[in-house]
Design a protein around this motif. Structure first.
Motif, PDB file in Angstrom:
ATOM      1  N   VAL A  14      -7.150  44.717  36.167  1.00  0.00           N
ATOM      2  CA  VAL A  14      -8.064  43.645  35.767  1.00  0.00           C
ATOM      3  C   VAL A  14      -7.356  42.303  35.888  1.00  0.00           C
ATOM      4  O   VAL A  14      -6.126  42.225  35.837  1.00  0.00           O
ATOM      5  CB  VAL A  14      -8.559  43.825  34.313  1.00  0.00           C
ATOM      6  CG1 VAL A  14      -9.474  45.022  34.201  1.00  0.00           C
ATOM      7  CG2 VAL A  14      -7.384  43.948  33.348  1.00  0.00           C
ATOM      8  N   PHE A  15      -8.144  41.241  36.034  1.00  0.00           N
ATOM      9  CA  PHE A  15      -7.597  39.893  35.937  1.00  0.00           C
ATOM     10  C   PHE A  15      -7.477  39.544  34.462  1.00  0.00           C
ATOM     11  O   PHE A  15      -8.437  39.660  33.700  1.00  0.00           O
ATOM     12  CB  PHE A  15      -8.506  38.882  36.645  1.00  0.00           C
ATOM     13  CG  PHE A  15      -8.078  37.454  36.419  1.00  0.00           C
ATOM     14  CD1 PHE A  15      -7.010  36.912  37.114  1.00  0.00           C
ATOM     15  CD2 PHE A  15      -8.745  36.649  35.488  1.00  0.00           C
ATOM     16  CE1 PHE A  15      -6.614  35.595  36.901  1.00  0.00           C
ATOM     17  CE2 PHE A  15      -8.354  35.341  35.266  1.00  0.00           C
ATOM     18  CZ  PHE A  15      -7.283  34.807  35.971  1.00  0.00           C
ATOM     19  N   TYR A  16      -6.299  39.092  34.078  1.00  0.00           N
ATOM     20  CA  TYR A  16      -5.981  38.786  32.686  1.00  0.00           C
ATOM     21  C   TYR A  16      -5.607  37.308  32.633  1.00  0.00           C
ATOM     22  O   TYR A  16      -4.510  36.915  33.024  1.00  0.00           O
ATOM     23  CB  TYR A  16      -4.816  39.675  32.262  1.00  0.00           C
ATOM     24  CG  TYR A  16      -4.301  39.556  30.845  1.00  0.00           C
ATOM     25  CD1 TYR A  16      -5.023  40.034  29.764  1.00  0.00           C
ATOM     26  CD2 TYR A  16      -3.028  39.012  30.596  1.00  0.00           C
ATOM     27  CE1 TYR A  16      -4.510  39.976  28.472  1.00  0.00           C
ATOM     28  CE2 TYR A  16      -2.516  38.961  29.314  1.00  0.00           C
ATOM     29  CZ  TYR A  16      -3.259  39.442  28.253  1.00  0.00           C
ATOM     30  OH  TYR A  16      -2.748  39.387  26.975  1.00  0.00           O
ATOM     31  N   GLY A  17      -6.574  36.481  32.222  1.00  0.00           N
ATOM     32  CA  GLY A  17      -6.291  35.050  32.252  1.00  0.00           C
ATOM     33  C   GLY A  17      -7.486  34.211  31.877  1.00  0.00           C
ATOM     34  O   GLY A  17      -8.420  34.669  31.202  1.00  0.00           O
ATOM     35  N   ASN A  18      -7.463  32.950  32.322  1.00  0.00           N
ATOM     36  CA  ASN A  18      -8.447  31.948  31.912  1.00  0.00           C
ATOM     37  C   ASN A  18      -9.645  31.885  32.855  1.00  0.00           C
ATOM     38  O   ASN A  18      -9.485  31.780  34.074  1.00  0.00           O
ATOM     39  CB  ASN A  18      -7.804  30.560  31.879  1.00  0.00           C
ATOM     40  CG  ASN A  18      -6.819  30.402  30.744  1.00  0.00           C
ATOM     41  OD1 ASN A  18      -7.118  30.730  29.606  1.00  0.00           O
ATOM     42  ND2 ASN A  18      -5.626  29.903  31.050  1.00  0.00           N
ATOM     43  N   VAL A  19     -10.829  31.932  32.265  1.00  0.00           N
ATOM     44  CA  VAL A  19     -12.054  31.649  32.999  1.00  0.00           C
ATOM     45  C   VAL A  19     -12.880  30.695  32.144  1.00  0.00           C
ATOM     46  O   VAL A  19     -12.707  30.605  30.930  1.00  0.00           O
ATOM     47  CB  VAL A  19     -12.874  32.931  33.279  1.00  0.00           C
ATOM     48  CG1 VAL A  19     -12.109  33.891  34.165  1.00  0.00           C
ATOM     49  CG2 VAL A  19     -13.278  33.615  31.975  1.00  0.00           C
ATOM     50  N   GLY A  20     -13.769  29.964  32.782  1.00  0.00           N
ATOM     51  CA  GLY A  20     -14.610  29.047  32.009  1.00  0.00           C
ATOM     52  C   GLY A  20     -15.038  27.865  32.840  1.00  0.00           C
ATOM     53  O   GLY A  20     -15.045  27.900  34.075  1.00  0.00           O
ATOM     54  N   GLY A  21     -15.386  26.805  32.149  1.00  0.00           N
ATOM     55  CA  GLY A  21     -15.858  25.607  32.823  1.00  0.00           C
ATOM     56  C   GLY A  21     -15.345  24.357  32.156  1.00  0.00           C
ATOM     57  O   GLY A  21     -15.294  24.265  30.921  1.00  0.00           O
ATOM     58  N   GLY A  22     -14.907  23.392  32.963  1.00  0.00           N
ATOM     59  CA  GLY A  22     -14.435  22.136  32.418  1.00  0.00           C
ATOM     60  C   GLY A  22     -13.270  22.319  31.472  1.00  0.00           C
ATOM     61  O   GLY A  22     -12.274  22.966  31.791  1.00  0.00           O
ATOM     62  N   ASN A  23     -13.412  21.737  30.279  1.00  0.00           N
ATOM     63  CA  ASN A  23     -12.350  21.816  29.279  1.00  0.00           C
ATOM     64  C   ASN A  23     -12.522  22.987  28.320  1.00  0.00           C
ATOM     65  O   ASN A  23     -11.774  23.108  27.358  1.00  0.00           O
ATOM     66  CB  ASN A  23     -12.296  20.513  28.467  1.00  0.00           C
ATOM     67  CG  ASN A  23     -11.880  19.338  29.314  1.00  0.00           C
ATOM     68  OD1 ASN A  23     -11.036  19.454  30.194  1.00  0.00           O
ATOM     69  ND2 ASN A  23     -12.486  18.182  29.065  1.00  0.00           N
TER      70      ASN A  23
END
Length: 371
Positions: free
Chosen positions: A293-302
């Motif tokens: 799996v990818f283990y890290g940051n996802v999201g949008g903007g700040n």
């Protein structure tokens, strides 16, 4: 305090400070260094030091009894008003002002100092010093202590800031994930591919539970459910990544030893699914599957979320979704069961939403609470 910024813990800081005072001729036999903290359980943390045993990190939980003890202590005046306290313990009227005075006198101490450390945010933390010297702390000793307090305060504030950041990361993100964020993985897309066993679980019939209970009762039930699962997962070196409504997502990472990760996840799952589980007013399902799996940051903007994503997460979630229909508390993929040293029985090949081919699903061959 030249060495202070290079020390790694408040324990090392207080140990070094107390020994330096002794080198300068001050007979310090006991000291503490404490501060209120942001923590989900403890409300303050302090280091206790004495000449014989050295430093020891301790935690203070605000139970009613401990709150009464705190209010009857010179430390309470410091935390609330920044007022120092000096007790000559050989004077009965002074040592009887606080319970700690009588206790220290019985242990052979002659003078006790509780001193405020004012941080840059204008809050107060505490340094206490006690001596068994019949002469107590003389004017020269007090002048030296006063001269060193600004440096001690500066270094201690740095420790508290770092510890607060680490605690918040561990509390809201997870132990391993939190450390990775603090180490600099803070941009969208930062992370790496890891191998892990994925754990996905949720409550059975949560909607009806929510409709039939008061908000307070529902909150107690959720906290019991999440607490039971989290304790088991962490006891077996797993990491809870997030709570999603009534669902829980966790991982058991490994490096080239999937069998060990399977054993840890299996032990945690069977622990909470056992027939001796004390609560009987709710049931839940657990889905288990190993993969990358990818283990890290996802999201949008700040606004980011540190999580795991990948087909293995989806498979674990879909497997858990079968628990209710099959009347099982724990289900796992064939890949998981094949790596287990225990017996698992097939419950048939099942179609999973979003998964191209049907997968054979397995349940443990051990006593477990029926969903």
């Amino acid at each position: 305090m030249v060495e202070g910024p290079r020390l790694e813990t408040p324990s090392a800081l207080l140990n070094g400070y107390s020994l330096k005072l002794r080198e300068a001729g001050l007979q310090v036999d006991r000291s503490t260094l404490g501060a209120p903290i942001l923590h989900p359980i403890a409300k303050s943390s302090y280091v206790f030091w004495d000449l014989e045993t050295g430093p020891e990190q301790r935690w203070f939980v605000y139970t009613p009894d401990q709150m009464e003890m705190l209010k009857a202590s010179p430390i309470h005046k410091i935390y609330t008003r920044g007022e120092a306290t000096s007790l000559h313990l050989d004077i009965p009227g002074e040592r009887s002002c606080y319970p700690i005075g009588e206790d220290l006198w019985a242990e052979g101490y002659h003078q006790y100092e509780a001193l405020p450390l004012q941080f840059s945010d204008e809050t107060f933390k505490v340094l206490t010093l006690a001596t068994k010297s019949p002469g107590g702390f003389d004017g020269r000793a007090k002048a030296l202590i006063d001269a060193t307090l600004p440096a001690l305060t500066l270094v201690f504030e740095g420790f508290i800031a770092r510890n607060t950041a680490r605690t918040l990361m561990e509390t809201y993100v997870g132990t391993r994930a939190g450390l990775r964020v603090l180490d600099g993985e803070i941009a969208r897309g930062d992370g790496s591919t890891i191998d892990a066993v994925i754990w996905f679980s949720d409550l059975r019939g949560f909607t009806s539970l929510a409709q039939s209970r008061s908000e307070d009762d529902l909150l107690k039930l959720l906290n019991d459910y999440f607490g039971t699962l989290t304790d088991a997962i962490e006891a077996h070196s797993g990491e809870v990544l997030k709570f999603i409504g009534d669902a829980l997502l966790a991982v058991f990472p490994h490096q080239n030893d999937v069998g060990a990760a399977v054993a840890r996840a299996e032990a945690a799952a069977l622990q909470v699914a056992g027939a001796d589980r004390p609560r009987t007013d709710y049931t839940f399902g657990i889905g288990l599957h190993p993969g990358s799996v990818f283990y890290g940051n996802v999201g949008g903007g700040n606004r980011l979320d540190f999580t795991v994503i990948g087909s293995s997460v989806n498979i674990a979630s879909r497997i858990e979704g079968l628990c209710g229909a099959l009347g099982e508390t724990v289900l796992a993929s064939g890949d998981f069961a094949a790596k287990s040293e225990n017996s698992w029985r097939s419950v048939g090949r099942r179609e999973l939403k979003g998964v191209a081919d049907p997968l054979e699903i397995f349940a443990p061959v051990v006593p477990q609470r029926r969903s």
